[in-house]
Design an enzyme around this catalytic site. Sequence first.
Site, PDB file in Angstrom:
ATOM      1  CG  ASP A 160      -1.645 -16.919   6.555  1.00  0.00           C
ATOM      2  OD1 ASP A 160      -2.549 -17.726   6.259  1.00  0.00           O
ATOM      3  OD2 ASP A 160      -1.844 -15.897   7.233  1.00  0.00           O
ATOM      4  CD  GLU A 192      -9.730 -11.575   9.238  1.00  0.00           C
ATOM      5  OE1 GLU A 192      -9.014 -12.456   8.717  1.00  0.00           O
ATOM      6  OE2 GLU A 192      -9.307 -10.422   9.480  1.00  0.00           O
TER       7      GLU A 192
HETATM    8  O1  KIV Z   1      -2.501 -13.380   8.945  1.00  0.00           O
HETATM    9  C1  KIV Z   1      -3.181 -13.475   9.986  1.00  0.00           C
HETATM   10  O2  KIV Z   1      -2.805 -13.010  11.068  1.00  0.00           O
HETATM   11  C2  KIV Z   1      -4.473 -14.134   9.892  1.00  0.00           C
HETATM   12  C3  KIV Z   1      -5.362 -14.084  11.096  1.00  0.00           C
HETATM   13  C4  KIV Z   1      -6.005 -12.757  11.181  1.00  0.00           C
HETATM   14  C5  KIV Z   1      -6.351 -15.183  11.092  1.00  0.00           C
HETATM   15  O3  KIV Z   1      -4.801 -14.683   8.880  1.00  0.00           O
END
Ligand code: KIV
Length: 271
Positions: free
Chosen positions: A90, A189
């Site tokens: 991320d 989501e």
């Molecule tokens: O940061 C995370 O865990 C996510 C998931 C909820 C898809 O983006």
Amino acid sequence: MSAYKEIKKITTHILSQLKARGEKISMITAYDYSFARLFDAAGIDVILVGDSASNVMAGHETTVPITLDQMIYHAQSVVRGVNRSLVVVDMPFGTYQSDSKVALASAIRIMKETGGHSIKLEGGSEVVESIQRIVSAGIPVMGHLGLTPQSIYKFGTYTVRAKEEAEAEKLRRDAQLLQQAGCFAIVLEKIPAALASEVSKGLTIPTIGIGAGGDCDGQVLVMHDMLGINNEFKPRFLRQYLNLQELITSAVKQYISDVKSGDFPSAGESY
Ligand code: KIV
């Protein structure tokens, strides 16, 4: 039985083949070496180094505070435990929203410093230029639509998104934009199952749902939620596969009692 069980490494190309064959994609979050190793060995397709690390690892209320350096640390640890799964990292809040050059610089840091295989970022038309620039540099991008936790202060709540037609229509358009921009998959989501189903069927790239019903091309859960490490968080979409909070609490209580009573260590546990 999956024809992909024997695949040595999961790639973005394999994920699109799984969708084409109607085979579901499994994804879970991980933030450290030990859990990533277990999940990879269990056969998970995708490991997401989620910015949910901000909540479940650092104890923040939101995903907003986690930094790029902290995400890189978590991703480096995860990558050391992985042989087969595709690792998605991320991009944290503030590292891609301002302009596409900043976004590319952040994505390059993630790829060079972690050994991860791809990045994920939140949003639709607002971030499409950044996605295009990152993809053009050769970095695979996973999109994220619906409830986007980095925008919590804009939404004000974590309830289901896109229930109203105007927001649903924007989501449909954003999903197409993200596919055109070169995303290899999109997380959906907390949106209505019917909308997620329609969006999934209208895309050639896979969708990965969390609280988005059974018609997405794959599913993702946060490891702490599905393993029951934190029993206080029980949204309707969550299936809890273990109650680790209970197991760990009783194991640690037993250990405390054994230390206090002198039962541990025994002669056999001593040199
Ligand atoms: O940061 C995370 O865990 C996510 C998931 C909820 C898809 O983006």
